[in-house]
Scaffold this motif. Structure first.
Motif, PDB file in Angstrom:
ATOM      1  N   GLY A 103       0.460  -1.027   0.130  1.00 33.95           N
ATOM      2  CA  GLY A 103       0.089  -0.122  -0.137  1.00 33.95           C
ATOM      3  C   GLY A 103       0.983   1.712  -0.049  1.00 33.95           C
ATOM      4  N   ASP A 104       1.836   1.621  -0.662  1.00 37.68           N
ATOM      5  CA  ASP A 104       2.971   2.283  -0.502  1.00 37.68           C
ATOM      6  C   ASP A 104       3.639   2.965  -2.239  1.00 37.68           C
ATOM      7  N   PHE A 105       2.441   4.052  -2.197  1.00 36.07           N
ATOM      8  CA  PHE A 105       2.832   4.710  -3.596  1.00 36.07           C
ATOM      9  C   PHE A 105       4.264   4.584  -3.626  1.00 36.07           C
ATOM     10  N   GLY A 106       5.176   5.168  -2.428  1.00 41.67           N
ATOM     11  CA  GLY A 106       5.878   6.174  -2.896  1.00 41.67           C
ATOM     12  C   GLY A 106       5.650   8.032  -2.356  1.00 41.67           C
ATOM     13  N   THR A 107       6.067   9.021  -2.272  1.00 44.32           N
ATOM     14  CA  THR A 107       6.160   9.936  -1.977  1.00 44.32           C
ATOM     15  C   THR A 107       6.418  11.119  -2.734  1.00 44.32           C
ATOM     16  N   THR A 108       5.457  12.410  -3.220  1.00 39.85           N
ATOM     17  CA  THR A 108       5.837  12.959  -3.850  1.00 39.85           C
ATOM     18  C   THR A 108       6.938  13.993  -4.232  1.00 39.85           C
ATOM     19  N   ILE A 109       7.459  14.317  -4.784  1.00 37.13           N
ATOM     20  CA  ILE A 109       8.755  14.855  -5.512  1.00 37.13           C
ATOM     21  C   ILE A 109       8.343  16.406  -5.183  1.00 37.13           C
ATOM     22  N   SER A 110       7.638  17.107  -5.773  1.00 41.88           N
ATOM     23  CA  SER A 110       7.622  18.903  -5.578  1.00 41.88           C
ATOM     24  C   SER A 110       7.230  18.730  -4.188  1.00 41.88           C
ATOM     25  N   ASP A 111       6.553  18.576  -3.574  1.00 37.35           N
ATOM     26  CA  ASP A 111       5.512  18.335  -2.151  1.00 37.35           C
ATOM     27  C   ASP A 111       6.087  17.567  -1.227  1.00 37.35           C
ATOM     28  N   ASN A 112       6.246  16.601  -1.134  1.00 40.78           N
ATOM     29  CA  ASN A 112       6.845  15.780  -0.166  1.00 40.78           C
ATOM     30  C   ASN A 112       5.252  15.558   0.921  1.00 40.78           C
ATOM     31  N   ILE A 113       4.373  14.308  -0.106  1.00 39.07           N
ATOM     32  CA  ILE A 113       3.118  14.412  -0.237  1.00 39.07           C
ATOM     33  C   ILE A 113       3.543  12.569   0.187  1.00 39.07           C
ATOM     34  N   PRO A 114       3.121  11.897   1.476  1.00 40.30           N
ATOM     35  CA  PRO A 114       3.005  10.217   0.430  1.00 40.30           C
ATOM     36  C   PRO A 114       1.686  10.329  -0.648  1.00 40.30           C
ATOM     37  N   VAL A 115       1.916   9.494  -1.680  1.00 41.54           N
ATOM     38  CA  VAL A 115       1.638   9.710  -2.530  1.00 41.54           C
ATOM     39  C   VAL A 115      -0.403   8.599  -2.308  1.00 41.54           C
ATOM     40  N   THR A 116      -0.207   7.800  -1.352  1.00 44.29           N
ATOM     41  CA  THR A 116      -1.474   7.063  -0.795  1.00 44.29           C
ATOM     42  C   THR A 116      -2.363   8.294   0.085  1.00 44.29           C
ATOM     43  N   GLN A 117      -1.593   9.031   1.154  1.00 46.21           N
ATOM     44  CA  GLN A 117      -2.610  10.209   1.112  1.00 46.21           C
ATOM     45  C   GLN A 117      -3.250  10.695   0.190  1.00 46.21           C
ATOM     46  N   LEU A 118      -2.494  11.629  -1.053  1.00 48.08           N
ATOM     47  CA  LEU A 118      -2.854  11.798  -1.612  1.00 48.08           C
ATOM     48  C   LEU A 118      -3.895  11.109  -2.453  1.00 48.08           C
ATOM     49  N   LEU A 119      -3.752   9.653  -2.600  1.00 49.04           N
ATOM     50  CA  LEU A 119      -5.116   9.194  -3.466  1.00 49.04           C
ATOM     51  C   LEU A 119      -6.214   8.719  -2.601  1.00 49.04           C
ATOM     52  N   THR A 120      -6.018   8.979  -1.396  1.00 51.50           N
ATOM     53  CA  THR A 120      -7.405   8.970  -0.149  1.00 51.50           C
ATOM     54  C   THR A 120      -7.736  10.210  -0.044  1.00 51.50           C
ATOM     55  N   ARG A 121      -7.016  11.291   0.001  1.00 50.13           N
ATOM     56  CA  ARG A 121      -8.044  12.153   0.170  1.00 50.13           C
ATOM     57  C   ARG A 121      -8.363  12.489  -1.297  1.00 50.13           C
ATOM     58  N   TYR A 122      -8.094  12.467  -2.288  1.00 46.82           N
ATOM     59  CA  TYR A 122      -8.985  13.966  -3.716  1.00 46.82           C
ATOM     60  C   TYR A 122      -9.100  12.301  -4.878  1.00 46.82           C
ATOM     61  N   GLY A 123      -8.993  11.268  -3.783  1.00 43.12           N
ATOM     62  CA  GLY A 123      -9.843  10.380  -5.254  1.00 43.12           C
ATOM     63  C   GLY A 123     -11.041   9.864  -4.491  1.00 43.12           C
ATOM     64  N   THR A 124     -11.590   9.994  -3.586  1.00 42.58           N
ATOM     65  CA  THR A 124     -13.004  10.783  -3.015  1.00 42.58           C
ATOM     66  C   THR A 124     -13.118  11.870  -3.851  1.00 42.58           C
ATOM     67  N   ALA A 125     -12.538  12.865  -4.205  1.00 42.58           N
ATOM     68  CA  ALA A 125     -13.499  13.557  -5.094  1.00 42.58           C
ATOM     69  C   ALA A 125     -13.730  13.201  -6.373  1.00 42.58           C
ATOM     70  N   THR A 126     -12.705  12.681  -6.635  1.00 45.16           N
ATOM     71  CA  THR A 126     -12.737  12.085  -8.112  1.00 45.16           C
ATOM     72  C   THR A 126     -14.676  10.840  -8.242  1.00 45.16           C
ATOM     73  N   LEU A 127     -14.168   9.849  -7.409  1.00 39.39           N
ATOM     74  CA  LEU A 127     -15.495   9.195  -7.237  1.00 39.39           C
ATOM     75  C   LEU A 127     -16.208   9.591  -7.574  1.00 39.39           C
ATOM     76  N   GLU A 128     -17.252  10.689  -6.046  1.00 48.22           N
ATOM     77  CA  GLU A 128     -18.118  12.034  -5.702  1.00 48.22           C
ATOM     78  C   GLU A 128     -18.765  12.637  -7.424  1.00 48.22           C
ATOM     79  N   LEU A 129     -17.385  12.879  -8.122  1.00 50.13           N
ATOM     80  CA  LEU A 129     -18.096  13.144  -9.837  1.00 50.13           C
ATOM     81  C   LEU A 129     -18.021  12.035 -10.326  1.00 50.13           C
ATOM     82  N   VAL A 130     -18.028  11.010 -10.495  1.00 49.11           N
ATOM     83  CA  VAL A 130     -18.650   9.973 -11.523  1.00 49.11           C
ATOM     84  C   VAL A 130     -19.860  10.134 -10.541  1.00 49.11           C
ATOM     85  N   LEU A 131     -19.773   9.360  -9.437  1.00 45.58           N
ATOM     86  CA  LEU A 131     -20.767   8.992  -9.106  1.00 45.58           C
ATOM     87  C   LEU A 131     -22.338  10.139  -9.820  1.00 45.58           C
ATOM     88  N   TYR A 132     -22.056  11.170  -9.652  1.00 48.25           N
ATOM     89  CA  TYR A 132     -23.003  12.298 -10.557  1.00 48.25           C
ATOM     90  C   TYR A 132     -23.455  12.455 -11.667  1.00 48.25           C
TER      91      TYR A 132
END
Length: 366
Positions: A103-132
């Motif tokens: 479950g470790d996709f690495g860490t972003t280089i430009s802002d040093n954020i775990p990619v897993t955290q990025l996917l969890t936070r912003y993936g739900t927004a995309t899921l919400e839009l696709v469901l709408y």
């Protein structure tokens, strides 16, 4: 004289005698089908992960690609060594596969954020839009497809077919810009961009254990003012993306309902005096929905691709929006993680849709 029945009577189950045997065989076939489809996810995801990894590495190491022109050579070399990008490519690939399994996709280089955290936070927004957007596509495609079949080869049918083609052929970003121009700029009815107003966003961020699906978090708060705000912001992005697939659903329903309306049991109903409207709305539309289930996986993949442009057009903070940002920053670690996650979502969605289709129509299994 015998009374005329008011509706078609169809068989509701298998003939007596060998019905249990047929059901048993069907159950065995379904189980094998589900196992095979589940196992196919593994090589599919493996090929996608490998392809994305190779394509990203063709540009060089991710650190040099992202910050190579902004750091002294000594600091750049140190960051490359610290990230392990100076090792042989096969070792990097095996480490990346092992990280994904953990479950470790690495860490972003430009802002040093775990990619897993990025996917969890912003993936739900995309899921919400696709469901709408999926709701919009179904609400437009199914009833209008039924209407087109009912009014076959008439003016209404011709207009709806043209609109279906336009909805599919119009680029998502262009449809979004037109919707913004009309409903946000000229009429000032709907917001121009974003998922919610800034004040309400602060309220939603204060929710305990937030899902980051704003409509869910707003309902948990019980604040219907925020619910209305969330839905108002979702109208234009959902329509813009939903039109892309709504045209496909319309044509599918129309084509299959025309075929269904020519079946023997429909003709039998006509001969017994059942109204055409009742035949369409009660007996013909259900078989016509099966093809929509079978192609829904592909359409969701199309929506995920369209979501990138839709989110950028409307400032919708989802995976597509962040993917565009990281592409501009040449942060290929983040890009790689987002693309892999989208590919996994598509593969799992196709599996679920295939299973649902097999449950509805046993012919899919063979």
């Amino acid at each position: 004289m015998a009374a005329v029945p008011s509706e078609v009577v169809e068989p509701t189950g298998p003939p007596e005698g060998d019905g249990g045997t047929k059901a048993k065989k069907s159950g065995i076939g379904l189980g094998k089908y589900i196992v095979i489809r589940a196992l196919l996810i593994i090589p599919t995801v493996f090929i996608l992960v490998t392809t994305v990894f190779v394509l990203m590495r063709l540009t060089g190491d991710p650190v040099s690609a992202s910050v190579g022109g902004r750091l002294p050579p000594e600091q750049l070399a140190e960051r490359i060594r610290a990230a392990g990008y100076d090792r042989p490519i096969i070792i990097q690939y095996l480490d990346y596969l092992g990280g994904i399994l953990r479950g470790d996709f690495g860490t972003t280089i430009s802002d040093n954020i775990p990619v897993t955290q990025l996917l969890t936070r912003y993936g739900t927004a995309t899921l919400e839009l696709v469901l709408y957007a999926l709701v919009v596509a179904l609400l437009l495609g199914i009833p209008l497809g039924m209407l087109a079949a009912y009014r076959r080869d008439r003016g209404t049918d011709a207009v709806l077919r043209v609109l279906a083609i336009l909805g599919y052929a119009t680029p998502v970003f262009f449809a979004g810009l037109l919707l913004k121009l009309v409903f946000s700029v000229w009429l000032d009815w709907l917001p121009v961009s974003g998922r919610v107003t800034s004040s309400n966003q602060l309220v939603l961020q204060g929710v305990s254990a937030p899902t980051h699906i704003y409509i869910v978090d707003a309902l948990r708060l019980g604040n219907f003012g925020i619910v209305g705000d969330v839905l108002t912001h979702a109208v234009l992005p959902a329509i813009s993306l939903g039109l892309l697939v709504g045209g496909v659903f319309l044509r599918l329903v129309r084509t299959n309902m025309i075929g269904t309306l020519g079946q023997d049991y429909i003709e039998s109903g006509r001969s017994r005096g059942v109204s055409e409207r009742r035949l369409v709305t009660k007996h013909a539309y259900r078989p016509a929905l099966v093809p929509i289930i079978t192609v829904m996986g592909m359409q969701i993949a199309l929506m995920l691709g369209g979501a990138i442009l839709t989110e950028t057009t409307f400032g919708w903070q989802g995976l597509g929006f962040k993917l565009a940002e990281y592409l501009q920053a040449r942060d290929f670690v983040a890009v790689q993680g987002i693309v892999v996650m989208l590919a996994v979502i598509v593969a799992v969605t196709n599996f679920i849709v295939d299973v649902v289709a097999a449950l509805i129509d046993p012919r899919v299994r063979y």
